[in-house]
Scaffold this motif. Structure first.
Motif, PDB file in Angstrom:
ATOM      1  N   ALA A   1      -5.006  -0.130   2.282  1.00 12.80           N
ATOM      2  CA  ALA A   1      -4.048  -0.392   1.213  1.00 12.80           C
ATOM      3  C   ALA A   1      -3.890  -1.867   0.893  1.00 12.80           C
ATOM      4  O   ALA A   1      -3.056  -2.240   0.073  1.00 12.80           O
ATOM      5  CB  ALA A   1      -2.670   0.189   1.577  1.00 12.80           C
ATOM      6  N   CYS A   2      -4.693  -2.710   1.523  1.00 12.60           N
ATOM      7  CA  CYS A   2      -4.463  -4.145   1.413  1.00 12.60           C
ATOM      8  C   CYS A   2      -5.774  -4.888   1.660  1.00 12.60           C
ATOM      9  O   CYS A   2      -6.557  -4.496   2.532  1.00 12.60           O
ATOM     10  CB  CYS A   2      -3.428  -4.554   2.472  1.00 12.60           C
TER      11      CYS A   2
ATOM     12  N   LEU B   1      -3.144  -8.984   0.425  1.00 13.48           N
ATOM     13  CA  LEU B   1      -2.839  -8.633  -0.965  1.00 13.48           C
ATOM     14  C   LEU B   1      -2.855  -7.121  -1.131  1.00 13.48           C
ATOM     15  O   LEU B   1      -3.931  -6.503  -1.044  1.00 13.48           O
ATOM     16  CB  LEU B   1      -3.867  -9.270  -1.910  1.00 13.48           C
ATOM     17  N   PRO B   2      -1.711  -6.489  -1.371  1.00 13.04           N
ATOM     18  CA  PRO B   2      -1.695  -5.033  -1.574  1.00 13.04           C
ATOM     19  C   PRO B   2      -2.544  -4.622  -2.770  1.00 13.04           C
ATOM     20  O   PRO B   2      -2.523  -5.276  -3.826  1.00 13.04           O
ATOM     21  CB  PRO B   2      -0.210  -4.731  -1.809  1.00 13.04           C
ATOM     22  N   HIS B   3      -3.281  -3.540  -2.621  1.00 10.49           N
ATOM     23  CA  HIS B   3      -4.143  -3.069  -3.702  1.00 10.49           C
ATOM     24  C   HIS B   3      -3.342  -2.701  -4.947  1.00 10.49           C
ATOM     25  O   HIS B   3      -3.836  -2.831  -6.069  1.00 10.49           O
ATOM     26  CB  HIS B   3      -4.936  -1.834  -3.236  1.00 10.49           C
ATOM     27  N   ARG B   4      -2.108  -2.262  -4.767  1.00  7.54           N
ATOM     28  CA  ARG B   4      -1.336  -1.796  -5.913  1.00  7.54           C
ATOM     29  C   ARG B   4      -1.017  -2.924  -6.898  1.00  7.54           C
ATOM     30  O   ARG B   4      -0.600  -2.663  -8.030  1.00  7.54           O
ATOM     31  CB  ARG B   4      -0.038  -1.138  -5.450  1.00  7.54           C
ATOM     32  N   LEU B   5      -1.224  -4.175  -6.491  1.00  7.31           N
ATOM     33  CA  LEU B   5      -0.991  -5.292  -7.410  1.00  7.31           C
ATOM     34  C   LEU B   5      -2.092  -5.410  -8.451  1.00  7.31           C
ATOM     35  O   LEU B   5      -1.943  -6.133  -9.430  1.00  7.31           O
ATOM     36  CB  LEU B   5      -0.877  -6.599  -6.626  1.00  7.31           C
ATOM     37  N   GLY B   6      -3.214  -4.710  -8.234  1.00  6.86           N
ATOM     38  CA  GLY B   6      -4.319  -4.780  -9.178  1.00  6.86           C
ATOM     39  C   GLY B   6      -5.144  -6.042  -8.990  1.00  6.86           C
ATOM     40  O   GLY B   6      -4.951  -6.803  -8.030  1.00  6.86           O
ATOM     41  N   PRO B   7      -6.090  -6.308  -9.909  1.00  6.70           N
ATOM     42  CA  PRO B   7      -6.951  -7.489  -9.790  1.00  6.70           C
ATOM     43  C   PRO B   7      -6.128  -8.785  -9.806  1.00  6.70           C
ATOM     44  O   PRO B   7      -5.215  -8.939 -10.612  1.00  6.70           O
ATOM     45  CB  PRO B   7      -7.857  -7.400 -11.028  1.00  6.70           C
ATOM     46  N   ILE B   8      -6.443  -9.690  -8.893  1.00 10.65           N
ATOM     47  CA  ILE B   8      -5.756 -10.978  -8.793  1.00 10.65           C
ATOM     48  C   ILE B   8      -6.804 -12.085  -8.778  1.00 10.65           C
ATOM     49  O   ILE B   8      -7.749 -12.044  -7.987  1.00 10.65           O
ATOM     50  CB  ILE B   8      -4.894 -11.054  -7.517  1.00 10.65           C
TER      51      ILE B   8
ATOM     52  N   ASN C   1      -1.390  -2.358   8.833  1.00 13.91           N
ATOM     53  CA  ASN C   1      -0.167  -1.570   8.992  1.00 13.91           C
ATOM     54  C   ASN C   1       0.656  -1.474   7.719  1.00 13.91           C
ATOM     55  O   ASN C   1       1.754  -0.918   7.728  1.00 13.91           O
ATOM     56  CB  ASN C   1       0.705  -2.179  10.104  1.00 13.91           C
ATOM     57  N   TYR C   2       0.100  -1.994   6.619  1.00 12.63           N
ATOM     58  CA  TYR C   2       0.858  -2.022   5.370  1.00 12.63           C
ATOM     59  C   TYR C   2       0.998  -0.613   4.795  1.00 12.63           C
ATOM     60  O   TYR C   2       0.015   0.135   4.698  1.00 12.63           O
ATOM     61  CB  TYR C   2       0.166  -2.931   4.354  1.00 12.63           C
ATOM     62  N   LEU C   3       2.196  -0.263   4.400  1.00 10.36           N
ATOM     63  CA  LEU C   3       2.459   1.034   3.777  1.00 10.36           C
ATOM     64  C   LEU C   3       2.876   0.801   2.335  1.00 10.36           C
ATOM     65  O   LEU C   3       3.905   0.169   2.082  1.00 10.36           O
ATOM     66  CB  LEU C   3       3.580   1.780   4.527  1.00 10.36           C
ATOM     67  N   PRO C   4       2.090   1.255   1.367  1.00 11.48           N
ATOM     68  CA  PRO C   4       2.419   1.000  -0.041  1.00 11.48           C
ATOM     69  C   PRO C   4       3.665   1.761  -0.485  1.00 11.48           C
ATOM     70  O   PRO C   4       4.046   2.751   0.107  1.00 11.48           O
ATOM     71  CB  PRO C   4       1.172   1.496  -0.778  1.00 11.48           C
TER      72      PRO C   4
END
Length: 549
Positions: free
Chosen positions: A496-497, A509-516, A546-549
């Protein structure tokens, strides 16, 4: 029983889904044991610390000649192992890296650097556009899991015509107004590439050589067809994982594709992906029967059939698009379309590689010990020579360090490795240690810490227990010495990151933020939800895992 190390190697022609396949495999790494052995890890730390040495020397030469804003040297190619890479057949002990360099108003040239082949492992995945047979037979890669990307050659050629190289991308980013940065630029350049049949045949001659070689060894690779990934992404990712021995759940495969689906995957090269395209069969709106006949004459059809693409599909010329009619009309009348609004951009967009270019007036130079000016249309010969001289010296300095490490460090560990690192740091300081910044010292400091951290507890205590040692925890505190990365560099892709190294920091960087675009957004990204910025790679990795979106 310890899990065997997953060592992926990717080979594929440009525009064949090569970057996509490599990106899919990057997302496999968190699920497997993939770290290189300790000595390679130490070498990688040293290389990261001196990795911009050649680029800094090149940039400084241009700066002394008053050229800064007009220099085109994409950050992707300033990285030590940046650019297309290969192992030469006559020197299987070393690897070559192609750098594209240009100056507005002066043209461009390709500089090739050569290093011991172990430098390839600075990237988590060894990858190359060339020589599929060599990678099968090279003893240094016999333990690797080999992957290959493939795509219909008609689609590869069409995509090649519309692609923009890193020089053209850099020029557009610097000098073209944003409102003009659209697909019209690609189409206008493609009109030339389609109507100059010498150019198109140069693409054909290069690509057929690759296909002929690959088809003879394709059964030695796990093959991914670009079309399969585009049309059935999750099953294709699941198949790749299964054939690789990588555990994979369907929801994880879907998450991988969500991050890769029709986005730019080449960092500072912002124009590698053609927005709105990348569709199976999209070539039918652009290429013409003139080109399909040439493709057939060069012998591609037998490969298309063997790979499941079938025979060449001829087009109904009465249904040509306006673009195809314009191309066909030029070819029928023998006219090459050269009209373009910016001569510099036209020059930079001309293919620098993946093209048999003997029909074009490039200047060509032979090899020195470590470097070569491969092709040049640069108009300032004295400046080109000065850049080449500086690059040759800088490349030689890096190779001397790598050569000494490989000669003495392959079987070194513990106290012996510690002594070797001290010797190397002193020996190479007069050259590499003079690079602006503190990267050289910090690279050796991080290498020592890595060596210490991987020793048995008793030895580790003895190594760290000597009084007055400058690199003891008491002297440096708990802060890890982070080697600066001049461009964003992916360290790990967790479920997820992502963990990315940039500058002196590690970013989770969490994937849910999209392209950065971290090189442009590194200040703003620190306040984005879920982002962790730290000096410690271990902290970033632990957070990402351990990141949980």
């Amino acid at each position: 029983m310890q899990q065997p190390r997953f060592e992926p190697l990717v080979v594929g022609a440009p525009r064949s889904g090569f970057a996509l396949l490599s990106s899919v495999l990057m997302h496999f790494l968190p699920w497997v044991r993939h770290e290189p052995d300790l000595n390679q890890q130490i070498l990688n730390v040293l290389l990261t610390g001196v990795g911009d040495h050649i680029a800094q020397r090149i940039v400084s030469v241009f700066a002394r000649h008053g050229i800064e804003a007009d220099l085109l040297f994409n950050p992707n190619f300033r990285y030590l192992v940046g650019g297309p890479k290969w192992i030469p057949k006559d020197r299987p002990d070393r690897a070559c890296f192609r750098k594209y360099i240009g100056v507005r108003g002066k043209g461009d040239f390709t500089l090739v650097t050569a290093h011991p082949r172990q430098v390839l492992n600075l990237d988590p995945i060894v990858h190359s556009h060339t020589d599929p047979q060599l990678w099968v037979t090279h003893p240094g890669y016999s333990s690797y899991t080999r992957f290959a990307s493939i795509r219909s050659p008609v689609d590869i050629l069409n995509s090649s015509v519309f692609s923009l190289n890193a020089l053209a991308s850099e020029y557009i980013q610097k000098f073209i107004p944003p409102e003009l940065d659209n697909d019209t630029i690609r189409q206008d350049l493609a009109l030339y590439k389609f109507t100059d049949l010498d150019f198109f045949e140069g693409l054909l001659r290069h690509l057929i050589g690759y296909f002929d070689e690959f088809m003879a060894v394709r059964d030695r690779y796990i093959v991914m067809r670009w079309e399969d990934l585009i049309e059935a992404p999750v099953p294709t990712i699941m198949r790749l994982a299964q054939e690789s021995g990588v555990p994979m759940r369907e929801d994880v495969a879907a998450g991988i594709w969500q991050k890769l689906d029709h986005v730019n995957l080449t960092q500072a090269h912002k124009h590698n992906f053609r927005a709105g395209h990348g569709v199976v069969g999209g070539w039918k709106n652009w290429i013409t029967n003139h080109h399909l006949r040439l493709i057939q004459e060069y012998g591609f059809e037998k490969h298309m059939i063997a790979l499941g693409y079938g025979e060449i599909e001829w087009l109904d010329e009465s249904r040509y698009t306006d673009f195809q009619r314009k191309v066909s009309g030029c070819i029928a009348s023998g006219r090459v379309h050269r009209d373009f609004f910016d001569p510099d951009l036209f020059t930079f967009a001309f293919n620098k590689s993946n093209l048999v270019s003997d029909k074009f007036p490039f200047k060509r130079h032979g090899w020195r010990e470590h470097t070569q000016i491969e092709r040049s249309i640069f108009t300032d010969s004295a400046l080109e020579q000065a850049v080449w001289d500086s690059a040759e010296v800088a490349c030689g300095e890096i190779n001397a360090l790598v050569g000494d490490f490989l000669a003495e460090g392959q079987n070194a560990s513990g106290r012996r490795m510690e002594k070797l690192l001290a010797q190397l740091e002193r020996k190479h300081a007069p050259g590499l240690g003079q690079v602006p910044g503190d990267g050289y010292r910090r690279a050796f400091e991080q290498a020592r810490r890595l060596n210490d951290a991987n020793q048995p507890p008793g030895l580790l205590t003895r190594l760290r227990g000597r009084a007055g040692r400058a690199d003891s925890p008491e002297a440096f505190g708990s802060e890890e010495a982070v080697v600066e990365s001049p461009v964003p560099h992916l360290v790990a892709a967790e479920a997820a990151c992502n963990v990315v190294r940039f500058g002196n920091d590690y970013y989770a960087l969490p994937h849910r933020l999209g392209p950065i675009e971290l090189d442009k957004q590194h200040t703003a990204v620190r306040t984005m939800p879920g982002v962790l910025v730290t000096k410690h790679m271990a902290d970033a990795l632990e957070y990402a895992r351990n990141y949980l979106p």
